[in-house]
Design a protein around this motif. Structure first.
Motif, PDB file in Angstrom:
ATOM      1  N   UNK A 126       0.709  -0.999  -0.186  1.00  0.00           N
ATOM      2  CA  UNK A 126      -0.196   0.292   0.368  1.00  0.00           C
ATOM      3  C   UNK A 126       0.908   1.415  -0.059  1.00  0.00           C
ATOM      4  N   UNK A 127       0.151   1.765  -0.592  1.00  0.00           N
ATOM      5  CA  UNK A 127       0.947   3.368  -0.800  1.00  0.00           C
ATOM      6  C   UNK A 127       1.461   4.691   0.489  1.00  0.00           C
ATOM      7  N   UNK A 128       0.098   4.475   1.720  1.00  0.00           N
ATOM      8  CA  UNK A 128       0.362   5.032   2.439  1.00  0.00           C
ATOM      9  C   UNK A 128      -0.586   4.472   3.319  1.00  0.00           C
ATOM     10  N   UNK A 129      -0.950   4.768   4.955  1.00  0.00           N
ATOM     11  CA  UNK A 129      -1.735   4.589   6.217  1.00  0.00           C
ATOM     12  C   UNK A 129      -2.972   4.749   5.323  1.00  0.00           C
ATOM     13  N   UNK A 130      -3.708   6.126   4.769  1.00  0.00           N
ATOM     14  CA  UNK A 130      -4.725   6.425   4.217  1.00  0.00           C
ATOM     15  C   UNK A 130      -5.234   4.817   3.576  1.00  0.00           C
ATOM     16  N   UNK A 131      -4.550   4.801   2.882  1.00  0.00           N
ATOM     17  CA  UNK A 131      -4.722   3.219   1.816  1.00  0.00           C
ATOM     18  C   UNK A 131      -4.932   2.515   2.411  1.00  0.00           C
ATOM     19  N   UNK A 132      -4.301   1.855   2.953  1.00  0.00           N
ATOM     20  CA  UNK A 132      -4.002   0.636   4.094  1.00  0.00           C
ATOM     21  C   UNK A 132      -5.762   0.545   4.736  1.00  0.00           C
ATOM     22  N   UNK A 133      -5.492   1.870   5.781  1.00  0.00           N
ATOM     23  CA  UNK A 133      -6.958   1.791   6.050  1.00  0.00           C
ATOM     24  C   UNK A 133      -8.271   1.951   5.070  1.00  0.00           C
ATOM     25  N   UNK A 173     -13.604   0.929  13.507  1.00  0.00           N
ATOM     26  CA  UNK A 173     -12.524   0.721  14.409  1.00  0.00           C
ATOM     27  C   UNK A 173     -11.758  -0.826  14.233  1.00  0.00           C
ATOM     28  N   UNK A 174     -12.612  -1.400  15.125  1.00  0.00           N
ATOM     29  CA  UNK A 174     -13.381  -2.402  14.856  1.00  0.00           C
ATOM     30  C   UNK A 174     -12.186  -3.651  13.667  1.00  0.00           C
ATOM     31  N   UNK A 175     -12.815  -3.433  12.464  1.00  0.00           N
ATOM     32  CA  UNK A 175     -12.206  -4.379  11.570  1.00  0.00           C
ATOM     33  C   UNK A 175     -10.457  -3.385  11.460  1.00  0.00           C
ATOM     34  N   UNK A 176     -10.506  -2.458  11.355  1.00  0.00           N
ATOM     35  CA  UNK A 176      -8.929  -1.502  11.364  1.00  0.00           C
ATOM     36  C   UNK A 176      -7.879  -2.692  12.097  1.00  0.00           C
ATOM     37  N   UNK A 177      -8.986  -2.703  13.745  1.00  0.00           N
ATOM     38  CA  UNK A 177      -7.869  -3.374  14.310  1.00  0.00           C
ATOM     39  C   UNK A 177      -7.153  -4.812  13.873  1.00  0.00           C
ATOM     40  N   UNK A 178      -8.783  -5.389  13.120  1.00  0.00           N
ATOM     41  CA  UNK A 178      -9.018  -6.757  13.254  1.00  0.00           C
ATOM     42  C   UNK A 178      -7.573  -6.550  11.653  1.00  0.00           C
ATOM     43  N   UNK A 179      -7.834  -5.914  10.480  1.00  0.00           N
ATOM     44  CA  UNK A 179      -6.238  -5.699   9.541  1.00  0.00           C
ATOM     45  C   UNK A 179      -5.601  -5.452   9.824  1.00  0.00           C
ATOM     46  N   UNK A 180      -4.787  -4.755  10.715  1.00  0.00           N
ATOM     47  CA  UNK A 180      -3.698  -4.499  10.971  1.00  0.00           C
ATOM     48  C   UNK A 180      -2.739  -6.074  12.070  1.00  0.00           C
ATOM     49  N   UNK A 181      -3.990  -5.840  12.814  1.00  0.00           N
ATOM     50  CA  UNK A 181      -3.711  -7.788  13.344  1.00  0.00           C
ATOM     51  C   UNK A 181      -3.212  -8.916  12.018  1.00  0.00           C
ATOM     52  N   UNK A 182      -3.731  -8.705  11.429  1.00  0.00           N
ATOM     53  CA  UNK A 182      -3.961  -9.921  10.606  1.00  0.00           C
ATOM     54  C   UNK A 182      -2.340  -9.069   9.670  1.00  0.00           C
TER      55      UNK A 182
END
Length: 99
Positions: free
Chosen positions: A44-51, A82-91
Protein backbone atom coordinates in the motif's frame (compact mmCIF):
# COMPACT_ATOMS: atom_id res chain seq x y z
CA UNK A 1 -28.46 -8.45 -5.96
CA UNK A 2 -30.90 -9.52 -8.57
CA UNK A 3 -31.15 -13.12 -9.52
CA UNK A 4 -30.00 -13.84 -12.99
CA UNK A 5 -28.01 -16.25 -15.04
CA UNK A 6 -24.65 -15.17 -13.58
CA UNK A 7 -25.83 -15.06 -9.95
CA UNK A 8 -27.65 -18.38 -10.25
CA UNK A 9 -24.62 -20.11 -11.77
CA UNK A 10 -22.12 -18.92 -9.12
CA UNK A 11 -22.34 -20.60 -5.68
CA UNK A 12 -20.89 -17.67 -3.70
CA UNK A 13 -23.07 -15.08 -5.41
CA UNK A 14 -26.13 -17.26 -4.79
CA UNK A 15 -25.38 -17.16 -1.06
CA UNK A 16 -24.78 -13.38 -1.13
CA UNK A 17 -28.09 -12.90 -2.90
CA UNK A 18 -29.88 -15.17 -0.43
CA UNK A 19 -28.35 -13.37 2.60
CA UNK A 20 -29.14 -9.95 1.14
CA UNK A 21 -32.81 -10.78 0.65
CA UNK A 22 -33.27 -12.81 3.83
CA UNK A 23 -31.66 -10.31 6.22
CA UNK A 24 -32.45 -7.18 4.19
CA UNK A 25 -28.76 -6.25 4.06
CA UNK A 26 -27.34 -3.10 2.54
CA UNK A 27 -25.77 -4.08 -0.75
CA UNK A 28 -23.10 -1.39 -0.29
CA UNK A 29 -21.43 -3.36 2.48
CA UNK A 30 -21.41 -6.58 0.48
CA UNK A 31 -20.12 -4.89 -2.67
CA UNK A 32 -17.43 -3.12 -0.65
CA UNK A 33 -16.25 -6.40 0.86
CA UNK A 34 -16.12 -8.10 -2.53
CA UNK A 35 -14.30 -5.15 -4.14
CA UNK A 36 -11.73 -5.06 -1.33
CA UNK A 37 -11.06 -8.78 -1.60
CA UNK A 38 -10.67 -8.60 -5.39
CA UNK A 39 -8.04 -5.87 -5.19
CA UNK A 40 -4.52 -7.22 -4.97
CA UNK A 41 -2.43 -4.94 -2.79
CA UNK A 42 1.19 -5.94 -2.51
CA UNK A 43 2.49 -2.69 -1.03
CA UNK A 44 0.00 0.00 0.00
CA UNK A 45 1.14 3.53 -0.76
CA UNK A 46 0.31 4.98 2.65
CA UNK A 47 -1.67 4.37 5.84
CA UNK A 48 -4.80 6.02 4.43
CA UNK A 49 -4.86 3.52 1.56
CA UNK A 50 -4.24 0.66 3.98
CA UNK A 51 -7.08 1.79 6.27
CA UNK A 52 -9.46 2.06 3.31
CA UNK A 53 -8.74 -1.57 2.47
CA UNK A 54 -9.29 -2.63 6.08
CA UNK A 55 -12.50 -0.59 6.35
CA UNK A 56 -13.96 -2.24 3.28
CA UNK A 57 -12.79 -5.79 3.90
CA UNK A 58 -13.13 -6.12 7.67
CA UNK A 59 -15.21 -3.11 8.75
CA UNK A 60 -17.94 -3.79 6.20
CA UNK A 61 -18.07 -7.40 7.37
CA UNK A 62 -18.73 -6.32 10.96
CA UNK A 63 -21.28 -3.75 9.81
CA UNK A 64 -23.09 -6.50 7.92
CA UNK A 65 -23.26 -8.47 11.17
CA UNK A 66 -24.86 -5.45 12.86
CA UNK A 67 -27.45 -5.29 10.10
CA UNK A 68 -28.23 -8.98 10.45
CA UNK A 69 -28.90 -8.40 14.15
CA UNK A 70 -31.17 -5.47 13.30
CA UNK A 71 -28.93 -2.80 14.85
CA UNK A 72 -29.13 0.53 13.00
CA UNK A 73 -26.87 2.92 14.91
CA UNK A 74 -24.26 5.28 13.48
CA UNK A 75 -22.08 5.06 16.58
CA UNK A 76 -22.09 1.25 16.47
CA UNK A 77 -21.20 1.31 12.76
CA UNK A 78 -18.32 3.68 13.49
CA UNK A 79 -17.04 1.39 16.24
CA UNK A 80 -17.23 -1.60 13.90
CA UNK A 81 -15.13 0.22 11.31
CA UNK A 82 -12.45 0.77 13.96
CA UNK A 83 -12.65 -2.86 15.03
CA UNK A 84 -12.26 -3.81 11.37
CA UNK A 85 -9.15 -1.64 11.15
CA UNK A 86 -7.71 -3.27 14.28
CA UNK A 87 -8.39 -6.77 12.95
CA UNK A 88 -6.90 -5.83 9.57
CA UNK A 89 -3.76 -4.39 11.16
CA UNK A 90 -3.36 -7.46 13.33
CA UNK A 91 -3.87 -9.91 10.47
CA UNK A 92 -1.61 -8.10 8.04
CA UNK A 93 1.12 -7.41 10.62
CA UNK A 94 1.36 -11.14 11.26
CA UNK A 95 1.67 -11.73 7.49
CA UNK A 96 4.48 -9.16 7.22
CA UNK A 97 6.39 -10.68 10.16
CA UNK A 98 6.31 -14.15 8.60
CA UNK A 99 8.21 -12.96 5.52
Amino acid sequence: MPSGQFVDSHPVLRQFSHATHRHKLTKTFLRGMVDAKLKVVHQPGNMKQLFEIFDKSYGYFYNSLLEMMGIKDDAAEHVMLHIGRAVGLTQHSVMFWKK
